[in-house]
Enzyme design. Structure first.
Site, short mmCIF file in Angstrom:
data_model
loop_
_atom_site.label_atom_id
_atom_site.label_comp_id
_atom_site.label_asym_id
_atom_site.label_seq_id
_atom_site.Cartn_x
_atom_site.Cartn_y
_atom_site.Cartn_z
N LYS A 13 98.92 3.70 66.39
CA LYS A 13 99.52 3.63 65.06
C LYS A 13 99.64 5.01 64.42
O LYS A 13 100.48 5.25 63.57
CB LYS A 13 98.65 2.72 64.19
CG LYS A 13 99.24 2.35 62.84
CD LYS A 13 98.35 1.32 62.18
CE LYS A 13 98.81 0.97 60.79
NZ LYS A 13 97.93 -0.04 60.17
N GLU A 16 99.89 -2.80 53.19
CA GLU A 16 98.54 -3.32 53.42
C GLU A 16 97.76 -3.62 52.13
O GLU A 16 97.16 -4.69 52.02
CB GLU A 16 97.76 -2.36 54.33
CG GLU A 16 98.26 -2.43 55.76
CD GLU A 16 97.75 -1.32 56.66
OE1 GLU A 16 96.87 -0.55 56.24
OE2 GLU A 16 98.25 -1.22 57.80
N ASP A 40 90.33 1.11 51.50
CA ASP A 40 90.44 0.62 52.88
C ASP A 40 89.94 1.68 53.87
O ASP A 40 90.61 2.66 54.14
CB ASP A 40 91.92 0.27 53.16
CG ASP A 40 92.14 -0.26 54.58
OD1 ASP A 40 91.20 -0.24 55.40
OD2 ASP A 40 93.27 -0.71 54.87
P1 ADP Z 1 91.72 -0.63 61.46
O1 ADP Z 1 92.27 -0.98 60.13
O2 ADP Z 1 91.63 0.85 61.69
O3 ADP Z 1 92.37 -1.33 62.60
P2 ADP Z 1 89.29 -2.21 61.02
O4 ADP Z 1 89.48 -2.55 59.61
O5 ADP Z 1 89.31 -3.30 62.01
O6 ADP Z 1 90.21 -1.04 61.50
O7 ADP Z 1 87.92 -1.43 61.14
C1 ADP Z 1 87.44 -0.95 62.35
C2 ADP Z 1 86.24 -0.09 62.10
O8 ADP Z 1 85.25 -0.85 61.40
C3 ADP Z 1 85.60 0.41 63.37
O9 ADP Z 1 85.28 1.78 63.22
C4 ADP Z 1 84.34 -0.42 63.46
O10 ADP Z 1 83.30 0.28 64.12
C5 ADP Z 1 84.01 -0.63 62.02
N1 ADP Z 1 83.17 -1.81 61.82
C6 ADP Z 1 83.44 -3.09 62.15
N2 ADP Z 1 82.41 -3.89 61.82
C7 ADP Z 1 81.47 -3.08 61.27
C8 ADP Z 1 80.15 -3.31 60.76
N3 ADP Z 1 79.60 -4.52 60.75
N4 ADP Z 1 79.48 -2.23 60.26
C9 ADP Z 1 80.02 -1.01 60.28
N5 ADP Z 1 81.24 -0.74 60.76
C10 ADP Z 1 81.95 -1.76 61.26
MG MG Z 2 93.31 -1.79 58.75
#
Ligand code: ADP
Ligand code: MG
Length: 598
Positions: free
Chosen positions: A73, A157, A180
């Site tokens: 992305k 978003e 975010d």
């Molecule tokens: P994106 O929008 O970049 O696709 P997400 O919103 O899915 O990402 O977030 C992914 C990130 O969140 C990763 O860095 C992951 O390690 C972190 N993450 C997911 N669950 C947890 C948690 N329980 N505690 C801390 N970090 C988390």
């Molecule tokens: Mg995201």
């Protein structure tokens, strides 16, 4: 409802992607065969031509990092070399593009949804960051199309997050901050609900700030404080060992969001030796402290741009997986001076909002909310046949904007307002939606003052108000629906034409502007020379004459050399500096003489 009417809501994330649909009136997120509702945004391209998406691709990353594409992305809709991020893979070597990789992820999500719903689905709403530019939005749409989807809407978003929290029911004039923090990027947006529409008042962030940073910092910390780490730097480790460490660090980080300590165990990590460590939340907070603090300046920037203070906010929403970290929640609370709303799962909120919006579009959810934007720019023709944009494309409606115009020639008695739509620099290449004549009293060039205001209401109806401000005379023109009802193919054709002709168009615009300037300059110079010619020295007079001749020559040329004309104008301007001063002094003297002061 007929199954063919389903519209998917998709969060195409940097790290993780999710898909859902409104089923029997409820927005639901769909799980894959492994039971997971979140698909890593990763694609592995095997040497044998195989393609694996999601967690299957991530499993390959340990063995084959150079052929595993992640965080694509960050590259979509960007020209090569644009942006700071350098991926650990080379898309050209893999024989693919960012759009195709995104299409592979979208296709996978589409399959997950089709398996879950047991029907084919061809329509989708896809979310993108609020800061995504046209090229990035178009590329995302293109990826959807490559995946066999009709992309009904590209949704911001933060708007999706606000929908997921049900904030569309908050009422008018409510202001919301969406914080975010995902895997690789941080975005903060300030939204306002106005006339039934969310408007993004401001957005800020850092495309190099996310949970991944912490995984790496923690992995480094774990390695460097281990026995083996005393002899070898983290950077010197093989890619495979680094990936194993980073993967373990991420798992530990996630656990530390709900637990106080975790154990890391990596058997036979390096040269047959295993690594075992205990990490506490305090260790993590210490490592992540400065990182979390980096969000602060962006939040302030967004609030400053939106001209609001923290206390003006009605809600603060935390989304993105990294906001599960207690440290991040603490920092966000501190920045905004209020308890953030975390009632929705932060990693699912955007997808849920996309599903809700898709449901509204398909009619599966009974509620109308307008989130339309102007598909093409709206403007007015100005001097020399140029397009002057009043409301740029992609402006959220309703919207209102205006500008002041004047007469180009002396003794003009009216001005023709041509209402144009399109992306081209020249008026004649855009579409005319209507025209209206505004009368005003005749006077010298530049004496008339005509204000033109465009307003588009929530239904997409454009109203053009032209006002002669001297006489306070209004002319109103209403243009039904055309402002937003343009079919997609036409919009795309217009945009690709404008890209195709961008160079020529720009040249023609610069030429026209330079020509107008020259036409203004030449008679003024002639007149000044006639009046004061004897008072400037010969060399200077000659320089003025030859500069003027050069401008005239360029004006007559068949080929429009915009840059040369601009340059010649500048030279003429420069050559007449002292003539202009003389002229000014003269005028001053005369004025004083008239008042009997000299
Ligand atoms: P994106 O929008 O970049 O696709 P997400 O919103 O899915 O990402 O977030 C992914 C990130 O969140 C990763 O860095 C992951 O390690 C972190 N993450 C997911 N669950 C947890 C948690 N329980 N505690 C801390 N970090 C988390
Ligand atoms: Mg995201």
């Amino acid at each position: 409802m007929a199954s063919g009417d389903f519209i998917l809501g998709i969060d195409l994330g940097t790290t993780n992607s999710l898909v859902g649909v409104v089923d029997s009136g409820f927005p639901i997120l769909l799980a894959d065969a492994e039971g997971s509702r979140s698909t890593p945004s990763a694609v592995h391209y095997g040497r044998d031509g195989s393609v694996a998406v999601g967690s299957a691709a991530l499993r390959q990353r340990v063995l084959d990092p150079a052929r595993t594409v992640t965080s694509v992305k960050r590259l979509i809709g960007r020209r090569e070399g644009e942006g700071d991020w350098r991926p650990p893979y080379d898309l050209r070597v893999l024989g693919t593009t960012a759009v195709e990789v995104s299409a592979a992820i979208l296709k996978h999500l589409r399959t997950v949804a089709e398996m879950a719903m047991e029907t084919t689905i061809t329509r989708a709403v896809i979310t993108v960051p609020a800061f995504f530019n046209d090229a990035q939005r178009i590329a995302t749409k293109r990826a959807g199309e490559l995946a066999g989807l009709i992309v009904e809407r590209i949704l911001a978003e933060p708007t999706a997050a606000a929908l997921a929290y049900g904030l569309d029911k908050l009422g008018e004039r409510k202001k919301i901050a969406v914080f975010d923090l995902g895997g690789g990027t941080f975005d903060v947006s300030i939204l306002e609900m106005r006339d039934g529409v969310f408007q993004v008042l401001a957005t800020a962030g850092d495309t190099e700030l996310g949970g991944d940073d912490i995984d790496r910092l923690l992995a480094q910390h774990v390695w460097e404080t281990s026995a083996q780490g005393q002899s070898v730097w983290f950077e010197q480790l093989s890619a495979e060992v680094q990936v194993r460490l980073v993967t373990a660090a991420e798992a530990a980080k996630k656990k530390l969001s709900s637990e106080a300590t975790v154990r890391i165990e990596l058997p036979f990590l390096w040269q047959g030796q295993s690594l075992e460590r205990e990490i506490t939340r305090a260790d993590l907070d210490k490592i992540a402290g400065p990182w979390a603090e980096r969000t602060r300046q962006h939040c302030w920037r967004a609030m400053t741009d939106a001209k609001i203070k923290p206390e003006d906010l009605d809600e603060v929403l935390l989304v993105g997986g990294s906001t599960r970290m207690p440290l991040v929640r603490q920092v966000a609370q501190d920045i905004f001076g209020r308890e953030p709303n975390v009632s929705q799962s932060p990693d699912e909120a955007i997808a849920r909002g996309a599903v809700i919006h898709a449901g509204m579009l398909s009619g599966a959810l009974q509620q109308v909310i307008l989130l339309d934007v102007t598909p093409l720019s709206l403007g007015i023709e100005t001097f020399g046949g140029l397009m002057n944009v009043i409301i740029p494309r992609n402006t959220t409606i309703p919207s209102k904007a205006g500008e002041m115009f004047t007469n180009a020639v002396a003794n003009q008695e009216s001005m023709l307002v041509r209402v144009l739509q399109g992306e081209r620099e020249l008026a004649k290449d855009n579409w005319e939606l209507g025209r209206v004549e505004v009368p005003f009293p005749a006077g010298p060039r530049g004496s008339a003052r005509v204000g033109v205001q465009y307003s588009i209401d929530a239904n997409g109806i454009l109203q053009v108000l032209a006002r002669d401000t001297a006489m306070n005379h209004d002319v109103v023109l209403e243009i039904q629906n055309t402002a937003v009802d343009v079919d997609d193919a036409k919009v795309e054709a217009m945009i690709s034409e404008s890209v195709e002709h961008a160079f020529d168009d720009m040249n023609e615009r610069i030429w026209t502007e330079a020509r107008l300037k020259a036409e203004e300059l030449l008679p003024a110079v002639d007149q000044a020379l006639a009046q004061l010619g004897c008072e400037v020295d010969l060399a200077e007079a000659q320089r003025i004459q030859s500069s003027a001749a050069k401008v005239r020559l360029l004006l007559k040329a068949d080929v429009h050399d915009a840059r040369a004309l601009k340059q010649a104008n500048a030279e003429l301007d420069d050559a007449t500096q002292s003539l202009a001063v003389l002229l000014m002094d003269k005028a001053m003297e005369e004025a004083l003489a008239r008042k009997g002061l000299a």
